[in-house]
Write a protein that holds these residues in place. Structure first.
Motif, PDB file in Angstrom:
ATOM      1  N   PRO A   1      34.151  16.191  46.174  1.00  0.00           N
ATOM      2  CA  PRO A   1      34.868  17.051  45.225  1.00  0.00           C
ATOM      3  C   PRO A   1      34.004  17.423  44.025  1.00  0.00           C
ATOM      4  O   PRO A   1      33.202  16.621  43.548  1.00  0.00           O
ATOM      5  CB  PRO A   1      36.055  16.181  44.792  1.00  0.00           C
ATOM      6  CG  PRO A   1      36.210  15.172  45.873  1.00  0.00           C
ATOM      7  CD  PRO A   1      34.832  14.911  46.390  1.00  0.00           C
TER       8      PRO A   1
ATOM      9  N   ASN B   1      41.271   9.730  51.774  1.00  0.00           N
ATOM     10  CA  ASN B   1      39.987   9.023  51.897  1.00  0.00           C
ATOM     11  C   ASN B   1      39.716   8.537  53.324  1.00  0.00           C
ATOM     12  O   ASN B   1      38.895   7.645  53.535  1.00  0.00           O
ATOM     13  CB  ASN B   1      39.913   7.844  50.916  1.00  0.00           C
ATOM     14  CG  ASN B   1      39.835   8.319  49.473  1.00  0.00           C
ATOM     15  OD1 ASN B   1      39.071   9.229  49.144  1.00  0.00           O
ATOM     16  ND2 ASN B   1      40.657   7.725  48.607  1.00  0.00           N
TER      17      ASN B   1
ATOM     18  N   THR C   1      37.228  21.988  43.406  1.00  0.00           N
ATOM     19  CA  THR C   1      37.707  20.800  42.710  1.00  0.00           C
ATOM     20  C   THR C   1      39.015  20.333  43.331  1.00  0.00           C
ATOM     21  O   THR C   1      39.969  21.108  43.444  1.00  0.00           O
ATOM     22  CB  THR C   1      37.924  21.101  41.212  1.00  0.00           C
ATOM     23  OG1 THR C   1      36.679  21.529  40.638  1.00  0.00           O
ATOM     24  CG2 THR C   1      38.416  19.864  40.484  1.00  0.00           C
ATOM     25  N   PHE C   2      39.039  19.079  43.767  1.00  0.00           N
ATOM     26  CA  PHE C   2      40.255  18.519  44.354  1.00  0.00           C
ATOM     27  C   PHE C   2      40.212  16.998  44.249  1.00  0.00           C
ATOM     28  O   PHE C   2      39.162  16.399  43.971  1.00  0.00           O
ATOM     29  CB  PHE C   2      40.408  18.944  45.821  1.00  0.00           C
ATOM     30  CG  PHE C   2      39.265  18.525  46.716  1.00  0.00           C
ATOM     31  CD1 PHE C   2      39.272  17.300  47.377  1.00  0.00           C
ATOM     32  CD2 PHE C   2      38.174  19.366  46.902  1.00  0.00           C
ATOM     33  CE1 PHE C   2      38.222  16.917  48.204  1.00  0.00           C
ATOM     34  CE2 PHE C   2      37.117  18.998  47.730  1.00  0.00           C
ATOM     35  CZ  PHE C   2      37.135  17.773  48.383  1.00  0.00           C
ATOM     36  N   ASN C   3      41.362  16.387  44.481  1.00  0.00           N
ATOM     37  CA  ASN C   3      41.470  14.931  44.500  1.00  0.00           C
ATOM     38  C   ASN C   3      41.329  14.468  45.945  1.00  0.00           C
ATOM     39  O   ASN C   3      42.123  14.856  46.806  1.00  0.00           O
ATOM     40  CB  ASN C   3      42.821  14.503  43.914  1.00  0.00           C
ATOM     41  CG  ASN C   3      42.996  12.998  43.883  1.00  0.00           C
ATOM     42  OD1 ASN C   3      43.147  12.371  44.923  1.00  0.00           O
ATOM     43  ND2 ASN C   3      42.987  12.428  42.680  1.00  0.00           N
ATOM     44  N   ALA C   4      40.321  13.646  46.226  1.00  0.00           N
ATOM     45  CA  ALA C   4      40.034  13.247  47.607  1.00  0.00           C
ATOM     46  C   ALA C   4      41.195  12.494  48.245  1.00  0.00           C
ATOM     47  O   ALA C   4      41.530  12.715  49.415  1.00  0.00           O
ATOM     48  CB  ALA C   4      38.766  12.401  47.650  1.00  0.00           C
ATOM     49  N   ALA C   5      41.824  11.608  47.481  1.00  0.00           N
ATOM     50  CA  ALA C   5      42.952  10.850  48.025  1.00  0.00           C
ATOM     51  C   ALA C   5      44.110  11.777  48.370  1.00  0.00           C
ATOM     52  O   ALA C   5      44.819  11.573  49.363  1.00  0.00           O
ATOM     53  CB  ALA C   5      43.395   9.791  47.020  1.00  0.00           C
ATOM     54  N   GLU C   6      44.297  12.795  47.548  1.00  0.00           N
ATOM     55  CA  GLU C   6      45.358  13.774  47.791  1.00  0.00           C
ATOM     56  C   GLU C   6      45.016  14.669  48.977  1.00  0.00           C
ATOM     57  O   GLU C   6      45.890  15.032  49.771  1.00  0.00           O
ATOM     58  CB  GLU C   6      45.541  14.625  46.534  1.00  0.00           C
ATOM     59  CG  GLU C   6      46.655  15.654  46.600  1.00  0.00           C
ATOM     60  CD  GLU C   6      46.767  16.430  45.298  1.00  0.00           C
ATOM     61  OE1 GLU C   6      47.796  16.286  44.616  1.00  0.00           O
ATOM     62  OE2 GLU C   6      45.811  17.176  44.963  1.00  0.00           O
TER      63      GLU C   6
ATOM     64  N   TYR D   1      43.420  24.712  46.570  1.00  0.00           N
ATOM     65  CA  TYR D   1      42.324  24.464  45.636  1.00  0.00           C
ATOM     66  C   TYR D   1      41.347  25.641  45.716  1.00  0.00           C
ATOM     67  O   TYR D   1      40.504  25.698  46.625  1.00  0.00           O
ATOM     68  CB  TYR D   1      41.596  23.162  45.989  1.00  0.00           C
ATOM     69  CG  TYR D   1      42.525  21.986  46.246  1.00  0.00           C
ATOM     70  CD1 TYR D   1      43.039  21.228  45.202  1.00  0.00           C
ATOM     71  CD2 TYR D   1      42.893  21.652  47.554  1.00  0.00           C
ATOM     72  CE1 TYR D   1      43.891  20.151  45.446  1.00  0.00           C
ATOM     73  CE2 TYR D   1      43.737  20.583  47.809  1.00  0.00           C
ATOM     74  CZ  TYR D   1      44.237  19.839  46.751  1.00  0.00           C
ATOM     75  OH  TYR D   1      45.081  18.782  47.003  1.00  0.00           O
TER      76      TYR D   1
END
Length: 282
Positions: free
Chosen positions: A133, A147, A138-143, A96
């Motif tokens: 994020p 979490n 920018t990123f997906n927290a779950a990914e 990212y």
């Protein structure tokens, strides 16, 4: 004393290094040994760069960030257009890139690696992660970390350049294979700017063990070397002369080619004569 062993596998280290060029990772800080505190992190990592920081949680996620900037405790944001965050999905690295380079890294005393306001490891000197994020990354927290914001480990590595190959110089044991020849003389010939004198300076520096500029070198439209000259090599600063002599010549120029080629031809004839004498060549 506890031994510092990396939690990253060799394959994972290679995957990270593949993003950075021909480098290797040197472990500087391991929170389970040095402490989950900003003070411990800064004591081990300040003024080191570039670095890769990696967080680990109980859910099995490995995630972190890279910056070329050295850490400090200034409290300021630091610009870094090459910074990025990452996570592992299996053995695959998801990257990212920084979206706000001017605020890529922040130097906070009471926390660990602080990437913008998006990802902070050892947040507030606790075994925790701060994740937000969209703040310069920018990123997906779950990914990224599932979490799970509790750290089981945090490691920081310095990125070190890796030589393209390993060589052991043994200049002191070299000698010509023919007993009657005491020295090998290497003739350097080339166009103006080819780097003949620079080549000698580089070789000389390697054998001396420090940078030298014995031969005049630089950039010019005409040859900086104005006459034929022989340079001997020594092993070390005060070492003995090696049985190798480098012979530097004027750079070949289109306008003066005939003047330069003639003395070189004479040198060739001289070498040819002695080869015949030494080896009985016809």
């Amino acid at each position: 004393l506890s031994t510092m062993n990396s939690l990253l596998t060799r394959d994972q280290q290679r995957t990270i290094c593949s993003q950075l060029g021909r480098v290797k990772l040197q472990l500087l800080y391991k929170a389970s040994i040095h402490g989950f505190t900003g003070a411990a992190f800064h004591q081990r990592c300040d003024n080191h760069s570039p670095t890769v920081s990696v967080g680990f949680n109980a859910s099995g996620y490995m995630f972190g960030g890279y910056t070329k900037q050295p850490f400090s405790q200034s409290g300021q944001y630091v610009q870094d257009d090459q910074a990025f965050l990452f996570t592992f999905s299996g053995e695959k690295l998801l990257r990212y890139p920084v979206t706000g380079p001017a605020n890529a890294v922040r130097m906070i005393a009471n926390s660990g690696p602080y990437f913008g306001e998006a990802l902070i490891l050892v947040y507030g000197s606790k075994a925790e992660v701060h994740s937000n994020p969209g703040n310069y990354y920018t990123f997906n927290a779950a990914e990224m970390h599932g979490n799970d914001l509790n750290l089981t480990e945090c490691e920081v590595y310095e990125v070190e350049g890796k030589p393209w190959r390993s060589m052991i110089w043994k200049s002191e044991i070299y000698k010509p294979t023919v007993s009657s020849v005491s020295q090998v003389r290497v003739l350097l010939i080339g166009a103006v700017g080819a780097g003949k004198s620079s080549f000698f300076n580089s070789i000389n520096s390697v054998f001396r063990g420090h940078v030298t500029s014995q031969a005049i070198a630089g950039c010019s439209t005409t040859s900086l070397t104005t006459q034929f000259r022989s340079y001997s090599l020594k092993a070390g600063r005060e070492g003995k002369p090696l049985p190798i002599v480098l012979c530097d010549t004027m750079g070949l120029e289109e306008s003066t080619g005939k003047q330069v080629v003639k003395p070189i031809f004479n040198i060739y004839l001289s070498c040819d004569f002695w080869l015949k004498v030494l080896f009985g060549l016809q």
